[in-house]
Structure formats: structure tokens, C-alpha cells
Design an enzyme around this catalytic site. Structure first.
Site, PDB file in Angstrom:
ATOM      1  N   GLY A   1     -19.170 -81.335  48.758  1.00 20.59           N
ATOM      2  CA  GLY A   1     -18.782 -80.615  47.563  1.00 20.59           C
ATOM      3  C   GLY A   1     -18.940 -81.537  46.474  1.00 20.59           C
ATOM      4  O   GLY A   1     -19.053 -82.694  46.438  1.00 20.59           O
ATOM      5  N   ASN A   2     -18.346 -81.135  45.322  1.00 15.03           N
ATOM      6  CA  ASN A   2     -18.003 -81.882  44.101  1.00 15.03           C
ATOM      7  C   ASN A   2     -17.070 -81.294  43.400  1.00 15.03           C
ATOM      8  O   ASN A   2     -16.423 -80.325  43.720  1.00 15.03           O
ATOM      9  CB  ASN A   2     -19.485 -81.789  43.136  1.00 15.03           C
ATOM     10  CG  ASN A   2     -19.907 -80.571  42.779  1.00 15.03           C
ATOM     11  OD1 ASN A   2     -19.371 -79.883  42.050  1.00 15.03           O
ATOM     12  ND2 ASN A   2     -21.102 -80.227  43.527  1.00 15.03           N
ATOM     13  N   TYR A   3     -16.840 -81.754  42.075  1.00 12.27           N
ATOM     14  CA  TYR A   3     -15.526 -81.528  41.480  1.00 12.27           C
ATOM     15  C   TYR A   3     -15.657 -80.178  40.386  1.00 12.27           C
ATOM     16  O   TYR A   3     -14.824 -80.142  39.760  1.00 12.27           O
ATOM     17  CB  TYR A   3     -15.098 -82.618  40.566  1.00 12.27           C
ATOM     18  CG  TYR A   3     -14.586 -83.914  41.508  1.00 12.27           C
ATOM     19  CD1 TYR A   3     -13.534 -83.659  42.426  1.00 12.27           C
ATOM     20  CD2 TYR A   3     -15.466 -85.029  41.353  1.00 12.27           C
ATOM     21  CE1 TYR A   3     -13.005 -84.730  43.039  1.00 12.27           C
ATOM     22  CE2 TYR A   3     -14.996 -86.138  42.207  1.00 12.27           C
ATOM     23  CZ  TYR A   3     -13.979 -86.010  42.895  1.00 12.27           C
ATOM     24  OH  TYR A   3     -13.392 -87.070  43.748  1.00 12.27           O
ATOM     25  N   SER A   4     -16.942 -79.580  40.358  1.00 10.88           N
ATOM     26  CA  SER A   4     -17.163 -78.556  39.556  1.00 10.88           C
ATOM     27  C   SER A   4     -16.113 -77.487  39.464  1.00 10.88           C
ATOM     28  O   SER A   4     -15.663 -77.082  40.533  1.00 10.88           O
ATOM     29  CB  SER A   4     -18.437 -77.907  39.690  1.00 10.88           C
ATOM     30  OG  SER A   4     -18.649 -76.934  38.919  1.00 10.88           O
TER      31      SER A   4
ATOM     32  N   ALA B   1     -23.128 -76.788  39.534  1.00  6.40           N
ATOM     33  CA  ALA B   1     -23.437 -78.161  40.186  1.00  6.40           C
ATOM     34  C   ALA B   1     -23.712 -78.141  41.658  1.00  6.40           C
ATOM     35  O   ALA B   1     -22.880 -78.166  42.453  1.00  6.40           O
ATOM     36  CB  ALA B   1     -21.972 -79.001  39.946  1.00  6.40           C
TER      37      ALA B   1
END
Length: 400
Positions: free
Chosen positions: A210-213, A277
Site C-alpha cells: 500500500g502507501n501512505y495516502s 493513490a
């Protein structure tokens, strides 16, 4: 101008309460009708007699005005107002508003308010910067409240000047700008698709790519489009934000789920803002059970569907497609390439090189590119960034 607007002005126990007198004069000068609701602590800084003389209305502070059963109806105030403005608003009141602690007339009025709410925080910098205050402000934003803070004097921390209450003149400008957008209803009759947040690509039942969004930018855009009269369909990845009032929300987890939902919805929309994102890759295999530690682990990654590209290829005449580009280097080059290759009408560029913006922050700094040129904007709260983006979107929709 604010002619005919009914404004409930909430005043809490801050030294900045003296500025409320100037604020009242400015609001009334522009045509507004002002009803003051003040906390008991607020009366220690400015007297109800002074406020009543300025508004020509009795000041509301207690639930009961007499001992004969006469009482002030917070419900009636909530129905009467076109706007509730709380200025100054202390850290204590912000916490009570965020968590529904209805122990005074101002908080009960806030909780009964049917009109939009604008809040001008007032406290020292350390209190404003504290994690609990920032968390409470984020809760209030997620409820659709508008936070007014000074926009000058930033230090590296991004908080310099932020604790003090914004000046009355600037607050009135913000109120006028808000009503101007509300009355314009420049997206009335339009259907807007917005994607927001991250996507999670499962590795096994407990792990993902995943990512930090946080989804804050996309949710701010959804709220802004709805305020301007649009029918908004929000496709949200895994986030913990509350749905803006009046917005239709569809929750998804993976890129493939978001891709399917976006293609299905876009066909009936006038525009799409692709703020999510989205993970570019997913594991080629997902383990049905938790992968145990056994030394090195190799994951084969497959490319995910390209939502922006596929919507760009599907786009029909009259539709407007807005993409986002988060870059770390050669920002303009990459943004323009994406604008062209994916058949976008607009692309919003933000950079991780701008401290205090992008992921999990309350502010952003953007450049918007189109085939006609670019527009650059200063760093500002994401709610205001959303307004800038929608302004540009409205202009492009009007050309279709």
C-alpha cells in the site's frame, strides 16, 4: 456582500474574544444579521452588554434566561442560521465539538446546527501544534466544518502563526468567499466521480502492499463539489474519514476493485477527479494463510490496471478528466507526459519535495496543468486547495 445572511457567531473563552467586536461590525456592515452565542468563559473577556449593543440582539449564553422556565432553543438557532461562525474557538471548545460534549449553550447549538460551520481557532502555538488538537481539528474537518487559520509566516514546522486567531477582516473575506461559492452552484446538475485514498494489494490475510495516502485531499474535493451543487460519487480506498454530507460513497480495497467501480460509474458522469493513490503493482499470488518467517522472501509483482489511462480512452466528448501526479523529481516533465499519454484534460501536480504537504497532512501545494498552460498555487489547507481545483474544473466544463 452578506445582505440578508443570518449568522450565529460563537465566542469562546480566549483573549482573542475582543476581536469579536470588530468581526460583528464588519459582518453587519456587509449586511449580515448576527446572533451571538457565548460560553461562560467567553464572558470573562467581552461583556454581553457590549455584544448586544453591536448586534441589537440579546446575547445567548445560558440555557435558561429567567427562573420562570423561559429558555433559549438551540434547535431554533440551528434552523434560523445560514452559517455558524465560531471565532475565537479555543482548544477546549474544539475538543468538545469533536466529541459531542454538550455542556454549554454554544456546543449544543453547534450540535443542532443545520447550516455550515466555520471555525477560527485561537490558542498558543504549542496548544495548536499538540497532536490532540490537530486530531480534533481533523475530526471537525471530516464532519464538513471549515477551519480558518492564518496563511502567512510559516516556519519549517509549517505551524508558525497558526495558533492565533485569523484577523476579523480575513475571516469576513472567507465568509464572503464561502457564500459566493455556495450561491454560485456552478456544478448544479453535474455528476462528478472522485477517487480517493490508497489501495491495498493483499500478500496474505494480514499483509498488503500500500502507501501512505490518508484520502484527505479526495474527501475535501468530494465535499467541495457537493457544496457547489454536484451529485458526487466517491470511490474510496481503505481510509478512516467520514463521508461528506450528501456524497454517495463506494468503498473498495484493491486497484482492480477501484478500476471496475470507476469504469462502471464514469460512463454516466460529466467529470472525474482521480485523486486516489493507486498501487501500481500487486502480488502475482495471494497466500490463503499467513506466510511464516523462513528467511528471504521473493514476491513477484504484476502491473495493476491503469485507471486514468482506461478512463481517458473511454472518455467521450463533453467529459472532463482530472488526474493527479505525485512526483519526487522532474515533476513537470512527468506530469505533462501523464497528461498527454492518458488523455487527461487537467493534471494536478504535487511534490514530496514540498515539506508538510501530500500524504497524511492537512495542507497541499499544487500546480495544475492543462494543454493551455499551467496555474501555480501557494501552500494552503486542503479544503482551500480543493476549491482551487474545482474552480479550474468548472472553467473547463463550461467550455464543453
Amino acid at each position: 456582500m452578506l445582505k440578508g445572511k443570518k449568522i450565529v457567531l460563537g465566542i469562546t473563552g480566549s483573549i482573542a474574544a475582543y476581536k469579536a467586536c470588530t468581526l460583528i461590525r464588519l459582518l453587519i456592515k456587509r449586511g449580515a444579521e448576527v446572533q451571538v452565542v457565548i460560553t461562560p468563559a467567553g464572558k470573562e473577556f467581552v461583556t454581553p452588554i457590549t455584544l448586544s449593543a453591536l448586534t441589537h440582539k440579546p446575547v445567548v449564553s445560558e440555557f435558561f434566561s429567567q427562573r420562570d422556565g423561559t429558555w433559549h432553543s438551540h434547535v431554533d438557532l440551528g434552523l434560523w442560521a445560514d452559517l455558524m461562525l465560531i471565532a475565537p474557538c479555543t482548544a477546549s471548545s474544539i475538543g468538545k465539538m469533536a466529541h459531542g460534549v454538550a455542556d454549554n449553550m454554544l456546543i449544543t447549538t453547534y450540535l443542532s446546527m443545520k447550516a455550515p460551520v466555520m471555525i477560527a481557532p485561537a490558542m498558543d502555538l504549542d496548544m495548536y501544534a499538540h497532536a490532540s488538537t490537530q486530531h480534533n481539528l481533523e475530526i471537525l474537518r471530516s464532519y464538513g466544518n471549515h477551519i480558518i487559520t492564518p496563511q502567512s509566516g510559516f516556519l519549517a514546522s509549517g505551524l508558525e502563526g497558526k495558533g492565533r486567531m485569523e484577523e476579523p477582516e480575513a475571516i469576513v473575506e472567507a465568509v464572503e468567499a464561502f457564500f459566493s461559492r455556495e450561491e454560485a452552484a456552478d456544478l448544479s446538475g453535474k455528476r462528478i466521480l472522485i477517487t480517493a485514498g490508497p489501495t491495498y494489494e493483499k500478500i496474505d490475510p494480514v499483509r498488503f502492499i500500500g502507501n501512505y495516502s490518508s484520502g484527505k485531499m479526495g474527501f475535501a474535493l468530494a465535499a467541495e463539489c457537493r457544496r457547489r451543487g454536484a451529485e458526487v460519487h466517491l470511490i474510496a480506498g481503505p481510509v478512516s474519514l467520514s463521508t461528506p454530507e450528501g456524497v454517495t460513497r463506494e468503498d473498495v480495497e484493491s486497484c482492480e476493485e477501484m478500476h471496475a467501480a470507476a469504469l462502471r460509474t464514469f460512463a454516466t458522469c460529466d467529470a472525474a477527479i482521480l485523486c486516489a493513490a493507486v498501487a501500481d503493482y500487486r502480488p502475482s499470488e495471494q497466500s490463503a494463510t499467513k506466510i511464516k518467517r523462513k528467511g528471504a522472501l521473493t514476491l513477484e509483482l504484476l502491473p495493476n490496471p491503469d485507471i486514468a489511462r482506461d478512463l481517458g480512452n473511454q472518455k467521450r466528448a463533453g467529459q472532463v478528466l482530472v488526474g493527479f501526479a505525485l512526483e519526487t523529481d522532474s515533476e513537470e516533465v512527468h506530469a505533462l507526459e501523464k497528461l498527454d499519454k492518458k488523455h487527461l484534460d487537467l493534471i494536478v501536480l504535487n511534490s514530496l519535495r514540498n515539506a508538510g504537504t501530500c500524504f497524511q497532512t492537512d495542507e497541499n501545494q499544487i500546480v495544475i496543468y492543462s494543454r493551455e498552460g499551467k496555474e501555480s498555487f501557494p501552500k494552503k489547507p486542503k479544503s482551500e486547495v480543493a476549491s482551487d481545483i474545482v474552480d479550474v474544473l468548472v472553467r473547463h466544463l463550461s467550455k464543453q
